[in-house]
Design a protein around this motif. Sequence first.
Motif, PDB file in Angstrom:
ATOM      1  N   PRO A 250       0.825  -1.201   0.000  1.00 25.04           N
ATOM      2  CA  PRO A 250       0.000   0.000   0.000  1.00 25.04           C
ATOM      3  C   PRO A 250       0.866   1.260   0.000  1.00 25.04           C
ATOM      4  CG  PRO A 250      -0.088  -1.104   2.147  1.00 25.04           C
ATOM      5  CD  PRO A 250       0.686  -1.990   1.233  1.00 25.04           C
ATOM      6  N   VAL A 251       0.370   2.286  -0.697  1.00 29.01           N
ATOM      7  CA  VAL A 251       1.071   3.571  -0.736  1.00 29.01           C
ATOM      8  C   VAL A 251       0.110   4.659  -0.263  1.00 29.01           C
ATOM      9  CG1 VAL A 251       2.729   2.929  -2.523  1.00 29.01           C
ATOM     10  CG2 VAL A 251       0.507   3.851  -3.215  1.00 29.01           C
ATOM     11  N   ILE A 252       0.660   5.605   0.491  1.00 31.18           N
ATOM     12  CA  ILE A 252      -0.118   6.709   1.056  1.00 31.18           C
ATOM     13  C   ILE A 252       0.432   8.006   0.478  1.00 31.18           C
ATOM     14  CG2 ILE A 252      -0.671   7.985   3.171  1.00 31.18           C
ATOM     15  CD1 ILE A 252      -0.454   5.322   4.695  1.00 31.18           C
ATOM     16  N   MET A 253      -0.481   8.872   0.058  1.00 34.54           N
ATOM     17  CA  MET A 253      -0.050  10.153  -0.506  1.00 34.54           C
ATOM     18  C   MET A 253      -1.143  11.192  -0.307  1.00 34.54           C
ATOM     19  SD  MET A 253      -0.621   9.106  -4.496  1.00 34.54           S
ATOM     20  CE  MET A 253      -0.630   7.334  -4.168  1.00 34.54           C
ATOM     21  N   GLY A 254      -0.774  12.441  -0.461  1.00 35.46           N
ATOM     22  CA  GLY A 254      -1.749  13.517  -0.473  1.00 35.46           C
ATOM     23  C   GLY A 254      -2.377  13.649  -1.854  1.00 35.46           C
ATOM     24  N   ARG A 255      -3.457  14.416  -1.926  1.00 35.79           N
ATOM     25  CA  ARG A 255      -4.180  14.580  -3.187  1.00 35.79           C
ATOM     26  C   ARG A 255      -3.306  15.214  -4.271  1.00 35.79           C
ATOM     27  NH1 ARG A 255      -6.765  18.713  -5.404  1.00 35.79           N
ATOM     28  NH2 ARG A 255      -6.363  19.943  -3.532  1.00 35.79           N
TER      29      ARG A 255
ATOM     30  N   GLU B 272     -14.112  17.534   0.846  1.00 39.91           N
ATOM     31  CA  GLU B 272     -15.322  16.739   1.049  1.00 39.91           C
ATOM     32  C   GLU B 272     -15.829  16.221  -0.296  1.00 39.91           C
ATOM     33  OE1 GLU B 272     -17.556  14.874   3.702  1.00 39.91           O
ATOM     34  OE2 GLU B 272     -16.257  16.541   4.340  1.00 39.91           O
ATOM     35  N   GLY B 273     -16.089  14.918  -0.373  1.00 42.02           N
ATOM     36  CA  GLY B 273     -16.665  14.338  -1.567  1.00 42.02           C
ATOM     37  C   GLY B 273     -15.683  14.058  -2.694  1.00 42.02           C
ATOM     38  N   TRP B 274     -14.391  14.368  -2.496  1.00 39.04           N
ATOM     39  CA  TRP B 274     -13.420  14.173  -3.581  1.00 39.04           C
ATOM     40  C   TRP B 274     -13.343  12.714  -4.013  1.00 39.04           C
ATOM     41  CZ3 TRP B 274      -8.762  11.438  -3.968  1.00 39.04           C
ATOM     42  CH2 TRP B 274      -8.006  11.701  -5.132  1.00 39.04           C
ATOM     43  N   GLY B 275     -13.508  11.785  -3.080  1.00 40.00           N
ATOM     44  CA  GLY B 275     -13.407  10.365  -3.396  1.00 40.00           C
ATOM     45  C   GLY B 275     -14.449   9.887  -4.379  1.00 40.00           C
ATOM     46  N   GLN B 276     -15.529  10.659  -4.571  1.00 35.31           N
ATOM     47  CA  GLN B 276     -16.575  10.274  -5.522  1.00 35.31           C
ATOM     48  C   GLN B 276     -16.400  10.945  -6.889  1.00 35.31           C
ATOM     49  OE1 GLN B 276     -17.616  10.904  -2.033  1.00 35.31           O
ATOM     50  NE2 GLN B 276     -17.165   8.704  -2.089  1.00 35.31           N
ATOM     51  N   THR B 277     -15.330  11.704  -7.083  1.00 34.69           N
ATOM     52  CA  THR B 277     -15.119  12.389  -8.353  1.00 34.69           C
ATOM     53  C   THR B 277     -14.354  11.496  -9.328  1.00 34.69           C
ATOM     54  OG1 THR B 277     -12.987  13.366  -7.716  1.00 34.69           O
ATOM     55  CG2 THR B 277     -14.990  14.593  -7.124  1.00 34.69           C
ATOM     56  N   ALA B 278     -14.444  11.826 -10.621  1.00 30.62           N
ATOM     57  CA  ALA B 278     -13.704  11.075 -11.643  1.00 30.62           C
ATOM     58  C   ALA B 278     -12.206  11.180 -11.406  1.00 30.62           C
ATOM     59  CB  ALA B 278     -14.067  11.602 -13.030  1.00 30.62           C
TER      60      ALA B 278
ATOM     61  N   ALA C  73      -9.897   7.172  -0.928  1.00 31.58           N
ATOM     62  CA  ALA C  73      -9.798   8.504  -0.326  1.00 31.58           C
ATOM     63  C   ALA C  73     -10.140   8.445   1.162  1.00 31.58           C
ATOM     64  CB  ALA C  73     -10.731   9.475  -1.043  1.00 31.58           C
ATOM     65  N   VAL C  74      -9.286   9.088   1.972  1.00 31.61           N
ATOM     66  CA  VAL C  74      -9.511   9.166   3.415  1.00 31.61           C
ATOM     67  C   VAL C  74      -9.281  10.607   3.859  1.00 31.61           C
ATOM     68  CG1 VAL C  74      -8.860   6.763   3.852  1.00 31.61           C
ATOM     69  CG2 VAL C  74      -7.110   8.553   3.933  1.00 31.61           C
ATOM     70  N   LYS C  75      -9.774  10.939   5.050  1.00 33.83           N
ATOM     71  CA  LYS C  75      -9.748  12.333   5.508  1.00 33.83           C
ATOM     72  C   LYS C  75      -8.514  12.691   6.323  1.00 33.83           C
ATOM     73  CE  LYS C  75     -14.769  12.883   5.554  1.00 33.83           C
ATOM     74  NZ  LYS C  75     -15.956  13.187   6.387  1.00 33.83           N
ATOM     75  N   SER C  76      -7.774  11.688   6.817  1.00 35.78           N
ATOM     76  CA  SER C  76      -6.635  12.000   7.690  1.00 35.78           C
ATOM     77  C   SER C  76      -5.547  10.950   7.530  1.00 35.78           C
ATOM     78  CB  SER C  76      -7.082  12.034   9.155  1.00 35.78           C
ATOM     79  OG  SER C  76      -7.418  10.724   9.601  1.00 35.78           O
ATOM     80  N   LEU C  77      -4.362  11.298   7.986  1.00 33.52           N
ATOM     81  CA  LEU C  77      -3.262  10.349   7.964  1.00 33.52           C
ATOM     82  C   LEU C  77      -3.566   9.138   8.849  1.00 33.52           C
ATOM     83  CD1 LEU C  77      -0.391   9.551   7.122  1.00 33.52           C
ATOM     84  CD2 LEU C  77       0.436  10.843   9.101  1.00 33.52           C
ATOM     85  N   ASP C  78      -4.192   9.368   9.995  1.00 35.58           N
ATOM     86  CA  ASP C  78      -4.547   8.244  10.868  1.00 35.58           C
ATOM     87  C   ASP C  78      -5.458   7.264  10.142  1.00 35.58           C
ATOM     88  OD1 ASP C  78      -3.029   9.136  12.977  1.00 35.58           O
ATOM     89  OD2 ASP C  78      -4.705  10.068  14.051  1.00 35.58           O
ATOM     90  N   ASP C  79      -6.434   7.797   9.397  1.00 42.22           N
ATOM     91  CA  ASP C  79      -7.331   6.933   8.630  1.00 42.22           C
ATOM     92  C   ASP C  79      -6.541   6.165   7.558  1.00 42.22           C
ATOM     93  OD1 ASP C  79      -9.490   7.798  10.093  1.00 42.22           O
ATOM     94  OD2 ASP C  79     -10.242   9.176   8.563  1.00 42.22           O
ATOM     95  N   ALA C  80      -5.578   6.848   6.930  1.00 42.52           N
ATOM     96  CA  ALA C  80      -4.776   6.205   5.886  1.00 42.52           C
ATOM     97  C   ALA C  80      -3.954   5.055   6.465  1.00 42.52           C
ATOM     98  CB  ALA C  80      -3.844   7.231   5.237  1.00 42.52           C
TER      99      ALA C  80
END
Length: 197
Positions: A62-67, A92-98, A105-112
């Motif tokens: 797995p790889v973790i990165m910013g948008r 907000e909602g970026w994970g549902q975009t093309a 998509a996650v909201k925080s590093l902890d979630d990642a």
Amino acid sequence: MSNDSTPGPQPGDFTEQLRASTTGLGLVWAQTTDGVIGKDGDMPWHLPEDMAHFTRLTSGHPVIMGRKTWLSFPDKYRPLPGRTNIVVTRQEGWGQTAEAEGALAVKSLDDALLESQFAPGHETVWVLGGGEIFAQTVDVADVAVVTFIDSATEGDTYAPELTYEWKLAASEPATGWLTSASGTRYRFTLWRRTETK
């Protein structure tokens, strides 16, 4: 430091050694000798040997990165194949975009970090940047794999500082530089944390 150059590319064996000896949370980036890792959302150099090294090192994990780092990859390389691509964003909602197709998509590093533990190859998780994500992880990572590029390039994003808690564990080549087919000189390095977290 020696100015000797070793004809490249010769990174394959070293990269495989890194894969075999690395577990935990790892950081991976390329930087100029004065610490530049990016400019205008892109890498201000072209080094195919480093891209091949990066692909071999991170594949299957797995790889973790910013948008912004996600968007810096050309469309044809998103998502990075053979890896769970976890993207941290506050949009907000970026994970549902093309634009986010293929990303988790996650909201925080902890979630990642939590999501990474459910992904294939989770015994090693690689953080790809950018600057803000590196700043949040440099104090908790176990290893850092850094490509040094013998270039003075202007940029707007800089590598995190590896302080006294980090020790150079290996370098390819041991002294001097490898030389890219493009003529650019570079070196692969492995750093390990010496202090407990």
